[in-house]
Write an enzyme that holds these catalytic residues in place. Structure first.
Site, PDB file in Angstrom:
ATOM      1  N   SER A 141      -2.110  11.617  -4.156  1.00 27.84           N
ATOM      2  CA  SER A 141      -3.498  12.071  -3.984  1.00 27.84           C
ATOM      3  C   SER A 141      -3.889  11.776  -2.546  1.00 27.84           C
ATOM      4  O   SER A 141      -3.271  10.924  -1.892  1.00 27.84           O
ATOM      5  CB  SER A 141      -4.401  11.281  -4.939  1.00 27.84           C
ATOM      6  OG  SER A 141      -5.765  11.453  -4.631  1.00 27.84           O
ATOM      7  N   TYR A 154      -7.651   3.241  -8.602  1.00 29.22           N
ATOM      8  CA  TYR A 154      -6.956   4.523  -8.390  1.00 29.22           C
ATOM      9  C   TYR A 154      -6.434   4.616  -6.958  1.00 29.22           C
ATOM     10  O   TYR A 154      -5.288   5.000  -6.726  1.00 29.22           O
ATOM     11  CB  TYR A 154      -7.936   5.663  -8.706  1.00 29.22           C
ATOM     12  CG  TYR A 154      -7.338   7.066  -8.669  1.00 29.22           C
ATOM     13  CD1 TYR A 154      -6.483   7.502  -9.671  1.00 29.22           C
ATOM     14  CD2 TYR A 154      -7.659   7.956  -7.644  1.00 29.22           C
ATOM     15  CE1 TYR A 154      -5.953   8.788  -9.655  1.00 29.22           C
ATOM     16  CE2 TYR A 154      -7.143   9.239  -7.619  1.00 29.22           C
ATOM     17  CZ  TYR A 154      -6.291   9.655  -8.632  1.00 29.22           C
ATOM     18  OH  TYR A 154      -5.762  10.932  -8.598  1.00 29.22           O
TER      19      TYR A 154
END
Ligand SMILES: NC(=O)c1ccc[n+]([C@@H]2O[C@H](COP(=O)([O-])OP(=O)(O)OC[C@H]3O[C@@H](n4cnc5c(N)ncnc54)[C@H](OP(=O)(O)O)[C@@H]3O)[C@@H](O)[C@H]2O)c1
Length: 257
Positions: A141, A154
């Site tokens: 990501s 995350y």
């Protein structure tokens, strides 16, 4: 020879293939003639995607469970041969200010995104090295390249995935195996819809406002489509990308580089 014909007949594993980005990757690989094994915890999602292509096969497995992943490898490789391509895509995101993040949420986010990615690729490494060929792609990501507020576990996990990718690329460089990560910005999937809902619940903003605010993080002012991530993965899996290894490729309209 095109990239598509070069990978035709190979066998790929795509975790989290029952939805979103994983589904798009599975369909792109299948479209290039690859036999694809997808996994996820929910049978229903897997069944929907396997019904879209005869080349896609589903096995329910949790990426955080080492024994379940070993069993998946055994079943899938017996049926369709050793995995030539492994795409560690399964992931989850929550959000809360770091000081309010429960240890259980921290741990679960690291388990799925980071430990799950390790358990996904580990069983493939020795065989790929012995065969002197293989492709490993992590779906990280932009959160693996920069920080965002309210998603500390995350961000930490995805930075860990990029580090894992770099370590494996160094370890496999002489073996003909390549290891890379793709780093999308916000992609239009269920995960994005859940993020929008959380913003609505926590801030009282409307869904349209939340949507516009997330889209504005991308300099192109839009969300990435799952097919755009899949196209990059397909390229990384082909012969044309043989010298690309150890890279974290940003698919973000220029948000990170
Ligand atoms: N959407 C975005 O904005 C965005 C941006 C950058 C990166 N990403 C990354 O892209 C990847 C795919 O996400 P997505 O956007 O396609 O979201 P998604 O539709 O929610 O997909 C996540 C997939 O992971 C699977 N999964 C979750 N936990 C699992 C577990 N423990 N074991 C096995 N499978 C598990 C889910 O299946 P089950 O629930 O059935 O297990 C689901 O198919 C993730 O790694 C995510 O971090 C997404």
């Amino acid at each position: 020879m095109t990239a598509a014909t070069a990978i035709s007949g190979k066998h790929a594993l795509v975790t989290g293939g029952g939805s979103g980005v994983g589904r798009a990757i599975a369909l792109a690989l299948a479209g290039a003639g690859v036999n694809v094994t997808i996994c996820g915890r929910r049978e229903a999602g897997l069944a929907k995607v396997t019904s879209e292509s005869d080349r896609i096969h589903g096995i329910a497995a949790d990426v955080t469970d080492e024994a379940a992943m070993a069993s998946l490898y055994e079943t899938a490789e017996k049926a369709r041969g050793a995995f030539d391509i492994v795409v560690a895509n399964a992931g989850k995101a929550g959000s809360s200010p770091a000081h309010k993040t429960a240890l259980a949420d921290w741990q679960e986010t690291l388990d799925v995104n980071l430990t799950g990615a390790f358990l996904t690729v580990k069983p493939a490494l020795a065989g790929m090295a012995a065969r002197k060929s293989g492709r490993i792609v992590f779906i990280a990501s932009t959160a693996g390249l920069k920080g965002y507020a309210y998603v500390a576990p995350y961000v930490a996990a995805k930075h860990g995935v990029v580090g894992l990718m770099r370590a494996l690329a160094a370890e496999t460089a002489k073996s003909g195996v390549t290891v890379n990560a793709v780093c999308p910005g916000f992609v239009e999937t269920d995960m994005l819809e859940e993020s929008i809902q959380r913003i609505v619940e926590k801030t009282g903003r409307s869904a349209d406002e939340a949507r516009a605010s997330l889209a504005s993080t991308n300099p192109q002012g839009r969300f990435i489509q799952p097919q755009e991530v899949a196209a990059a993965v397909l390229w990384l899996c082909g012969d044309a990308a043989a010298s690309i290894t150890g890279q974290a490729i940003s698919i973000s309209g220029g948000e990170t580089w």
